[in-house]
Design an enzyme around this catalytic site. Structure first.
Site, PDB file in Angstrom:
ATOM      1  N   HIS A 419       0.815  -1.215   0.000  1.00 56.13           N
ATOM      2  CA  HIS A 419       0.000   0.000   0.000  1.00 56.13           C
ATOM      3  C   HIS A 419       0.851   1.268   0.000  1.00 56.13           C
ATOM      4  O   HIS A 419       0.618   2.188  -0.786  1.00 56.13           O
ATOM      5  CB  HIS A 419      -0.944  -0.006   1.215  1.00 56.13           C
ATOM      6  N   ARG A 509      28.833  -3.766 -17.352  1.00 59.24           N
ATOM      7  CA  ARG A 509      29.819  -4.422 -16.481  1.00 59.24           C
ATOM      8  C   ARG A 509      29.176  -5.572 -15.709  1.00 59.24           C
ATOM      9  O   ARG A 509      28.096  -5.413 -15.152  1.00 59.24           O
ATOM     10  CB  ARG A 509      30.352  -3.425 -15.439  1.00 59.24           C
ATOM     11  N   ARG A 577      30.866  -6.757 -21.089  1.00 60.52           N
ATOM     12  CA  ARG A 577      32.279  -7.093 -20.879  1.00 60.52           C
ATOM     13  C   ARG A 577      32.361  -8.265 -19.897  1.00 60.52           C
ATOM     14  O   ARG A 577      31.733  -8.233 -18.835  1.00 60.52           O
ATOM     15  CB  ARG A 577      33.023  -5.881 -20.298  1.00 60.52           C
ATOM     16  N   GLU A 675      43.279  -1.407 -24.088  1.00 61.10           N
ATOM     17  CA  GLU A 675      43.643  -0.732 -22.830  1.00 61.10           C
ATOM     18  C   GLU A 675      45.086  -1.017 -22.409  1.00 61.10           C
ATOM     19  O   GLU A 675      45.509  -0.623 -21.329  1.00 61.10           O
ATOM     20  CB  GLU A 675      42.666  -1.148 -21.719  1.00 61.10           C
ATOM     21  N   SER A 697      40.086   3.857 -21.529  1.00 61.21           N
ATOM     22  CA  SER A 697      41.070   4.940 -21.343  1.00 61.21           C
ATOM     23  C   SER A 697      41.676   4.957 -19.934  1.00 61.21           C
ATOM     24  O   SER A 697      42.788   5.444 -19.746  1.00 61.21           O
ATOM     25  CB  SER A 697      40.447   6.296 -21.681  1.00 61.21           C
ATOM     26  N   CYS A 746      34.984   3.478 -23.670  1.00 63.59           N
ATOM     27  CA  CYS A 746      34.091   3.279 -22.519  1.00 63.59           C
ATOM     28  C   CYS A 746      34.762   3.679 -21.204  1.00 63.59           C
ATOM     29  O   CYS A 746      34.248   3.404 -20.136  1.00 63.59           O
ATOM     30  CB  CYS A 746      33.603   1.834 -22.460  1.00 63.59           C
TER      31      CYS A 746
END
Length: 784
Positions: A419, A509, A577, A675, A697, A746
């Site tokens: 409720h 992720r 990933r 990376e 990055s 990303c």
């Protein structure tokens, strides 16, 4: 005209044009009996007392004029006046007699219904339906009275009279005031419907959208053992299921979420009529109250009802424990998200580093602050003042007059469809339910801030915490050449984030799902039977209680988390990933210390691709692949692509690709994270085996500049805007363009630095994946 003169009409005689005569609830039942029964949807039969009968009852007893006089004295701003007015109007109705001709008609119809179901005194539900109820922007849901398991003519007449009186309960008068309905123009119709024996089975509610965000592509089903009234009372947490509509319609078994509730009690039939509370057996508490087959059938019916009405629906259903059959007992328009037509996106941002003092299930997506007012029961609601934070065990419809005055609401009990949740959503008040201990830890007068901005994770902070609200008109957001995608970690925010301007998810992720939802090291689940430590084993047992096979627990939870994200953005691409925990993070999971060593620098250690191809870790990687396979093949989410992180050599990449195939993932795009400097130097070779690259990055910066980004002393050097990093990125973008392969980014860079996002746009990067809170500001900046 013929209908308007009738005191009693059967469901099959009424339709949606009869709302003024029988109310929204009954009119909807009539529509469904006439149109959807033949489509295979089961609806229990019944009849209605019309608004004409209600007015006839008042007139014959000469109480219509008296009620008018009572309301001339009513002061809507006084709780005392509200109580006096309601009590006086109700007692007039409860002390009145049925006109003899009307009584005969009710009894005759009841006997006819009993005959149809081959019972002497058929068990019925007696429900009130206001002639303004279930209008498209107002939900009187749960405001009027309902009486269940009513048997015999005497009991039926008493219940009908109580229903008529419920048009003047305090909460209903208060609700009409808020919606500006005229108290004297609204009449009441009473529906009498054959009960479904859900006391021996299960029952619940379902919505044809996500109730928190208005995300339209799911059916949300809540289910408990026994009769469904306990859900709204919030005394227990129901089982919760999400079914994804677009792939359900293609024939997939798309139950993308199954959460086991806390179902300790249930309502069953009491011998002398009505209901009584009973305990749920321990083994039933640990199993779902619906089978997958039932869930899919209900979701299918929900879609048919929604398509028939061309409106989102709020539906009550029940499963007969005797026959195993499912029934729809009610359907009405969903009213919270129905009035919203403007494409506006609101962002609330809390400015604090404090830790919350309490958490629970968040309702809505706002923030509220105020002084706590602890109210233990409804008799004390007169103490409540406007702008306070209501703290209580649980609310019911009698609390509505003060709920609308609250700046926020916190309850001990309840789930997303109790409720408190339903009313808060409609009033637009932040609310946190199911905290279990709010009434024990807060005191009246204490200042608190209630935060519902983090998906379902509701948080309460001590004191008044500053926050800001930003509002964006999505129609005015410019379009860019560069694809703007999102980084999503928590599945709970995916439905809301899907309303942002986006081209899909550039980074989904797994880590959040594994750390927050699964919590146990995958190898501790895989080798569960070999674990010697009893304490650890019991802890894992407790977390995975609904699964004998502990591997299935990992696959189910991961598949569901990924599927929530993929469903939110379907059919746009969602790049998942594979897990990229470092050794210390894996070690922190329950059971992790059994399978993980200690590394001096985990950033450069056993992670990413080298983990997946390791013989000891391979079973864990196989479970990840099985979860993604389930999301794609069973739930139909073929918009999922995958990405391999921290892949140091081309040879590693080749081995991982072989494993992905071996573990059953076929015909999907596979990208590699760019990376590590080796990914840039050998980009041409990596692009021969992968479908493209996504630039990470954060890691690329630390490895190009030779630093550990976990080391606070030298963290200031780690900046993506460094020329060496930009040179690397520029090279990869150009090469991907030449090879006609995907190239995105990303890392946090473009979300954090405007000029870095501009640099990427100039280089012609195909996509930028941003954190949700950076999307609009980045688009506006790049559009300049």
């Amino acid at each position: 005209m013929f209908k308007k003169q009738k005191h009693i009409l059967w469901f099959k005689q009424i339709n949606s044009k009869d709302v003024a005569l029988v109310g929204g609830k009954n009119a909807s039942l009539g529509e469904m009996v006439r149109n959807l029964s033949k489509e295979g949807i089961n609806i229990p039969d019944g009849f209605t007392l019309t608004a004409k009968a209600y007015r006839y009852f008042l007139k014959k007893n000469k109480i219509d004029k008296e009620i008018r006089e009572i309301f001339m004295e009513f002061n809507p701003n006084s709780l005392k006046s509200l109580k006096e007015t309601g009590k006086a109007a109700r007692s007039l109705i409860l002390n009145a007699e049925f006109p003899k001709d009307l009584e005969k008609k009710i009894i005759k119809s009841y006997r006819k219904l009993s005959k149809k179901y081959r019972q002497d005194n058929v068990d019925v539900a007696v429900r009130s339906s206001a002639t303004a109820e279930d209008l498209k922007t107002a939900s009187f849901a749960g405001q009027m009275e309902t009486f269940l398991n009513i048997r015999g003519e005497e009991q039926l007449l008493v219940s009908v009279r109580k229903c008529l009186a419920s048009l003047f309960t305090d909460r209903v008068i208060s609700y009409r005031e808020e919606k500006e309905f005229d108290h004297l123009k609204i009449a009441l119709s009473v529906g009498v419907q054959k009960m479904v024996r859900s006391d021996l089975g299960s029952s619940g509610v379902m919505f044809t959208l996500d109730t928190e965000t208005g995300f339209p592509n799911v059916v949300l089903i809540n289910s408990i053992w026994g009769i469904g009234e306990l859900i709204v009372k919030g005394k227990i947490t129901p089982d919760e299921f999400y079914v994804f509509k677009p792939t359900l319609k293609k024939g997939f078994k798309s139950i993308i979420v199954k959460n086991l509730g806390r179902k300790t009690k249930k309502y069953i039939y009491a011998k002398k009529g009505g209901l009584k509370e009973a305990k749920v057996k321990s083994k039933d508490q640990l199993r779902f109250s619906l089978t997958d087959k039932d869930i899919l059938c209900l979701a299918q019916w929900a879609c048919q009802i929604e398509e028939f009405y061309e409106l989102h629906q709020d539906i009550e259903w029940a499963k007969d424990g005797k026959t195993g059959e499912l029934f729809i007992v009610q359907s009405r328009p969903e009213t919270v998200h129905a009035p919203k037509t403007a494409k506006v996106y609101q962002e609330y941002k809390l400015k604090t580093k404090k830790k919350p003092i309490l958490s629970g299930i968040a309702i809505g997506d706002k923030i509220g602050t105020g002084k706590v007012r602890m109210i233990s029961d409804v008799s004390k609601i007169g103490q409540f003042k406007q702008g306070e934070v209501l703290v209580t065990k649980m609310t019911d419809p009698d609390w509505v007059p003060i709920m609308r005055l609250a700046s926020a609401i916190i309850t001990d009990e309840g789930g997303k469809t109790c409720h408190s949740a339903i009313v808060s959503r409609e009033l637009g008040i932040p609310c946190i339910v199911g905290t279990e201990k709010a009434t024990r830890i807060f005191k009246t007068g204490q200042m608190v801030s209630v935060d519902c901005t983090q998906g379902l994770n509701g948080r309460v902070f001590e004191g008044e915490v500053p926050f800001e609200v930003k509002e964006y008109n999505l129609r005015k957001i410019p379009k860019l050449k560069t694809k703007i995608m999102l980084n999503i970690g928590a599945p709970g925010i995916a439905f809301k984030a899907s309303f942002l301007p986006n081209k899909g998810v550039g980074l989904a992720r797994e880590e959040f799902i594994i750390a927050e939802k699964i919590r146990v090291h995958p190898l501790a689940l895989y080798h569960f039977n070999k674990i010697k430590d009893k304490k650890l084993k019991n802890k894992i047992k407790e977390i995975t209680v609904e699964h004998k096979d502990k591997k299935e627990y990992f696959i189910k939870e991961l598949a569901e988390g990924i599927s929530q994200i993929a469903a939110a953005f379907y059919p746009k691409e969602v790049i998942v990933r594979f897990s990229d925990f470092k050794t210390n993070e894996y070690r922190n999971l329950i059971g992790g210390e059994l399978f993980e060593g200690e590394e001096a620098n985990p950033m450069l250690g056993f992670r990413g691709a080298s983990r997946y191809i390791d013989e000891n870790f391979q079973p864990a990687f196989k479970m990840e692949c099985q979860a993604i396979k389930r999301a794609r093949n069973v739930f139909g989410l073929d918009n999922i692509s995958v990405m391999v992180p921290f892949c140091r050599t081309v040879e590693e990449g080749e081995e991982v690709l072989k494993l992905i195939k071996k573990f059953g993932l076929k015909d999907l795009k596979t990208y590699v994270m760019c990376e590590i400097p080796s990914n840039v130097v050998l980009a041409e070779e990596f692009l021969k085996i992968f479908d493209g690259m996504s630039i990470g990055s954060n890691d690329l910066t630390q490895l190009v500049l030779g630093l550990d980004r976990d080391n606070a002393k030298i963290a200031y050097i780690g900046d993506e805007r460094n020329e060496a990093v930009k040179e690397m990125i520029s090279k990869v973008i150009k090469l991907c363009q030449e090879k006609k392969k995907y190239c995105g980014i990303c890392g946090e860079g473009p979300s954090t630095y405007e000029e870095f996002a501009e640099f990427l746009q100039k280089q012609g990067i195909e996509s930028m994946s941003l954190s949700p809170d950076a999307v609009i500001k980045t688009i506006l900046n790049l559009a300049k």
